[in-house]
Design a protein around this motif. Structure first.
Motif, PDB file in Angstrom:
ATOM      1  N   THR A 276       0.853  -1.186   0.000  1.00 21.08           N
ATOM      2  CA  THR A 276       0.000   0.000   0.000  1.00 21.08           C
ATOM      3  C   THR A 276       0.889   1.236   0.000  1.00 21.08           C
ATOM      4  O   THR A 276       2.091   1.157   0.201  1.00 21.08           O
ATOM      5  CB  THR A 276      -0.933   0.014   1.226  1.00 21.08           C
ATOM      6  N   GLY A 277       0.287   2.375  -0.198  1.00 24.77           N
ATOM      7  CA  GLY A 277       1.018   3.642  -0.165  1.00 24.77           C
ATOM      8  C   GLY A 277       0.618   4.555  -1.300  1.00 24.77           C
ATOM      9  O   GLY A 277       0.672   4.151  -2.471  1.00 24.77           O
ATOM     10  N   ALA A 278       0.185   5.755  -0.957  1.00 26.60           N
ATOM     11  CA  ALA A 278      -0.027   6.769  -1.987  1.00 26.60           C
ATOM     12  C   ALA A 278       1.332   7.123  -2.567  1.00 26.60           C
ATOM     13  O   ALA A 278       2.362   6.964  -1.906  1.00 26.60           O
ATOM     14  CB  ALA A 278      -0.683   8.004  -1.372  1.00 26.60           C
ATOM     15  N   ILE A 279       1.352   7.593  -3.805  1.00 24.81           N
ATOM     16  CA  ILE A 279       2.636   7.926  -4.415  1.00 24.81           C
ATOM     17  C   ILE A 279       2.558   9.298  -5.063  1.00 24.81           C
ATOM     18  O   ILE A 279       1.549   9.655  -5.686  1.00 24.81           O
ATOM     19  CB  ILE A 279       3.047   6.848  -5.446  1.00 24.81           C
ATOM     20  N   ALA A 280       3.626  10.062  -4.894  1.00 21.63           N
ATOM     21  CA  ALA A 280       3.722  11.372  -5.535  1.00 21.63           C
ATOM     22  C   ALA A 280       4.351  11.189  -6.909  1.00 21.63           C
ATOM     23  O   ALA A 280       4.973  10.162  -7.194  1.00 21.63           O
ATOM     24  CB  ALA A 280       4.552  12.315  -4.678  1.00 21.63           C
ATOM     25  N   ARG A 310       7.176   3.684   5.153  1.00 23.46           N
ATOM     26  CA  ARG A 310       8.057   3.590   6.324  1.00 23.46           C
ATOM     27  C   ARG A 310       7.472   4.288   7.553  1.00 23.46           C
ATOM     28  O   ARG A 310       7.605   3.789   8.682  1.00 23.46           O
ATOM     29  CB  ARG A 310       9.420   4.203   5.975  1.00 23.46           C
ATOM     30  N   ALA A 311       6.801   5.421   7.343  1.00 26.16           N
ATOM     31  CA  ALA A 311       6.269   6.190   8.472  1.00 26.16           C
ATOM     32  C   ALA A 311       5.163   5.468   9.219  1.00 26.16           C
ATOM     33  O   ALA A 311       4.797   5.882  10.322  1.00 26.16           O
ATOM     34  CB  ALA A 311       5.752   7.542   7.977  1.00 26.16           C
ATOM     35  N   GLU A 312       4.628   4.383   8.645  1.00 30.04           N
ATOM     36  CA  GLU A 312       3.525   3.676   9.288  1.00 30.04           C
ATOM     37  C   GLU A 312       3.925   2.372   9.952  1.00 30.04           C
ATOM     38  O   GLU A 312       3.065   1.629  10.440  1.00 30.04           O
ATOM     39  CB  GLU A 312       2.424   3.404   8.258  1.00 30.04           C
ATOM     40  N   PRO A 328       9.493  -1.860   4.999  1.00 29.07           N
ATOM     41  CA  PRO A 328       9.249  -0.418   4.885  1.00 29.07           C
ATOM     42  C   PRO A 328       9.867   0.163   3.622  1.00 29.07           C
ATOM     43  O   PRO A 328      10.971  -0.217   3.216  1.00 29.07           O
ATOM     44  CB  PRO A 328       9.926   0.157   6.128  1.00 29.07           C
ATOM     45  N   ILE A 329       9.150   1.095   2.988  1.00 29.72           N
ATOM     46  CA  ILE A 329       9.650   1.778   1.790  1.00 29.72           C
ATOM     47  C   ILE A 329       9.323   3.272   1.891  1.00 29.72           C
ATOM     48  O   ILE A 329       8.334   3.654   2.502  1.00 29.72           O
ATOM     49  CB  ILE A 329       9.027   1.210   0.503  1.00 29.72           C
ATOM     50  N   SER A 330      10.164   4.091   1.286  1.00 30.43           N
ATOM     51  CA  SER A 330       9.941   5.537   1.266  1.00 30.43           C
ATOM     52  C   SER A 330       9.801   6.086  -0.142  1.00 30.43           C
ATOM     53  O   SER A 330       9.280   7.183  -0.329  1.00 30.43           O
ATOM     54  CB  SER A 330      11.094   6.268   1.975  1.00 30.43           C
ATOM     55  N   THR A 352      12.982  -5.006   7.905  1.00 30.96           N
ATOM     56  CA  THR A 352      11.544  -5.142   8.088  1.00 30.96           C
ATOM     57  C   THR A 352      11.020  -4.098   9.051  1.00 30.96           C
ATOM     58  O   THR A 352      11.801  -3.438   9.762  1.00 30.96           O
ATOM     59  CB  THR A 352      11.190  -6.534   8.638  1.00 30.96           C
ATOM     60  N   CYS A 353       9.708  -3.943   9.102  1.00 29.05           N
ATOM     61  CA  CYS A 353       9.103  -2.992  10.046  1.00 29.05           C
ATOM     62  C   CYS A 353       9.372  -3.409  11.482  1.00 29.05           C
ATOM     63  O   CYS A 353       9.417  -2.563  12.377  1.00 29.05           O
ATOM     64  CB  CYS A 353       7.592  -2.890   9.800  1.00 29.05           C
ATOM     65  N   GLU A 354       9.527  -4.678  11.719  1.00 28.07           N
ATOM     66  CA  GLU A 354       9.840  -5.149  13.073  1.00 28.07           C
ATOM     67  C   GLU A 354      11.215  -4.687  13.511  1.00 28.07           C
ATOM     68  O   GLU A 354      11.475  -4.494  14.696  1.00 28.07           O
ATOM     69  CB  GLU A 354       9.747  -6.689  13.140  1.00 28.07           C
ATOM     70  N   GLN A 355      12.106  -4.483  12.558  1.00 25.48           N
ATOM     71  CA  GLN A 355      13.490  -4.103  12.868  1.00 25.48           C
ATOM     72  C   GLN A 355      13.690  -2.605  12.838  1.00 25.48           C
ATOM     73  O   GLN A 355      14.609  -2.095  13.480  1.00 25.48           O
ATOM     74  CB  GLN A 355      14.438  -4.749  11.843  1.00 25.48           C
ATOM     75  N   SER A 356      12.871  -1.870  12.088  1.00 26.61           N
ATOM     76  CA  SER A 356      13.109  -0.444  11.909  1.00 26.61           C
ATOM     77  C   SER A 356      12.535   0.372  13.045  1.00 26.61           C
ATOM     78  O   SER A 356      11.721  -0.108  13.835  1.00 26.61           O
ATOM     79  CB  SER A 356      12.484   0.015  10.580  1.00 26.61           C
TER      80      SER A 356
END
Length: 356
Positions: A276-280, A310-312, A328-330, A352-356
């Protein structure tokens, strides 16, 4: 004595029934300002092995076969404008571990109607598709010429102009002076002091009108606080066909599908990946909300990998369903690199999100 006891029992039963009916009415009629988010449908943008036809169709450019799955994920939202939730329904959702109950104001502005909410959702989906196309082609080094117009794409909700301008309005003049293009509009506004009253000649729905608002200052520059619409001239045709899904959250997965189709080899390596993620337009992946519910939906659909803004990450850290890994991705480039790593069997090297 017996008839007296029976009478008392009948009275008690009648009172209990009345209380039950009254409570049911209260729980059903009393509306609360909350919305409930639960896992929604999952759709493979590549088409999957069942039909082989994805949501993205490209013509006028060489394309390549794809494999595996790239799933866009959704959230089923209840409690929006015109569909307010009752107290009882809200309490039941509150105790469901797969449902997230949040204040309605996080998703819908005050006084917004259902029609306005539907129109906004549709516009966001259209915008997400355009941004996905631009971001994907830019990622591949393909030039997309563009023109910034004086049409309003959106307005910052915190500025005075938000009270008089709407998406789709076209600004024709500033204080009586015509502005032919966005640079002219920008120059006319920047020449004004902050908190200055300004008259804007606009066209809305084909009708000319004049509205009055005030300027704001940000980082030393005078602004109206609007985002202009950008017209893109794509070098070939990219069609994205999807029904019954609104909002901007599918943008990242659309962009990945475009990249996959325009590059040799199946990027996923046959793996089942969701995200998921909106994209600019510049490829930045933006947070969108409802991440945990989307991960649950993806895991239930069989995905083993999930790409998330990533922020989520905090939404799933320590609460990720078993059998699925959240990465996570930015940016779109990070998402592409992650999918390629998973496709090559190197997913274990990803943070992973668990690690970040």
């Amino acid at each position: 004595m017996r008839s007296s006891t029976m009478g008392a029992s009948s009275t008690l039963l009648s009172l209990s029934a009345f209380v039950a009916i009254a409570l049911a009415a209260v729980f059903g009629i009393v509306h609360v300002p909350y919305v409930a988010l639960s896992p929604g449908p999952v759709t493979d943008v590549l088409g999957g092995p069942s039909d082989g036809k994805g949501l993205v169709e490209i013509s006028g450019r060489q394309t390549y076969p794809t494999d595996g799955q790239l799933d866009l994920t959704t959230v089923s939202l209840r409690g929006g404008p015109g569909l307010e939730m009752g107290l009882g329904e809200t309490l039941l959702d509150w105790i469901d571990p797969d449902v997230n109950v949040v204040p309605r104001e996080l998703y819908f502005p005050p006084q917004q109607s259902q029609k306005e909410a539907d129109a906004q959702s549709a516009a966001e989906m259209t915008g997400s598709q355009t941004n996905a196309k631009v971001a994907a082609l830019t990622e591949l080094g393909i030039d997309v010429p563009s023109t910034t117009t004086t049409q309003v794409e959106e307005v910052d909700a915190q500025v005075p102009a938000a009270e008089v301008l709407r998406p789709g309005d076209v600004v024709r003049s500033v204080d009586g002076r015509d502005v032919a293009d966005f640079p002219a509009l920008q120059a006319a506004v920047r020449a004004l002091p902050g908190d200055a009253e300004v008259r804007l000649g606009i066209t809305r729905g084909g009708q000319a009108r004049t509205v009055t608002t005030r300027t704001v200052v940000a980082n030393g520059t005078t602004l109206l606080g609007l985002t202009p619409h950008v017209d893109y001239r794509f070098p070939f045709t990219i069609d994205i066909a999807i029904d019954d899904v609104g909002g901007p959250s599918a943008g990242t997965m659309f962009a990945l599908a475009i990249v996959d189709e325009l590059t040799p080899g199946a990027m996923t390596g046959g793996q089942h990946i969701a995200g998921t993620g909106a994209i600019a337009a510049d490829g930045t992946v933006q947070q969108i909300g409802g991440l945990r519910q989307k991960v649950i939906g993806a895991q239930q659909d069989g995905a083993r990998w999930f790409l998330a803004p990533r922020a989520e990450c905090s939404q799933v850290r320590g609460a990720t369903p078993s059998g699925i890994t959240v990465v996570p991705i930015s940016t779109l480039h990070e998402a592409r690199v992650a999918v390629e790593a998973i496709g090559k069997g190197q997913g274990s090297t990803l943070t992973t999100c668990e690690q970040s």
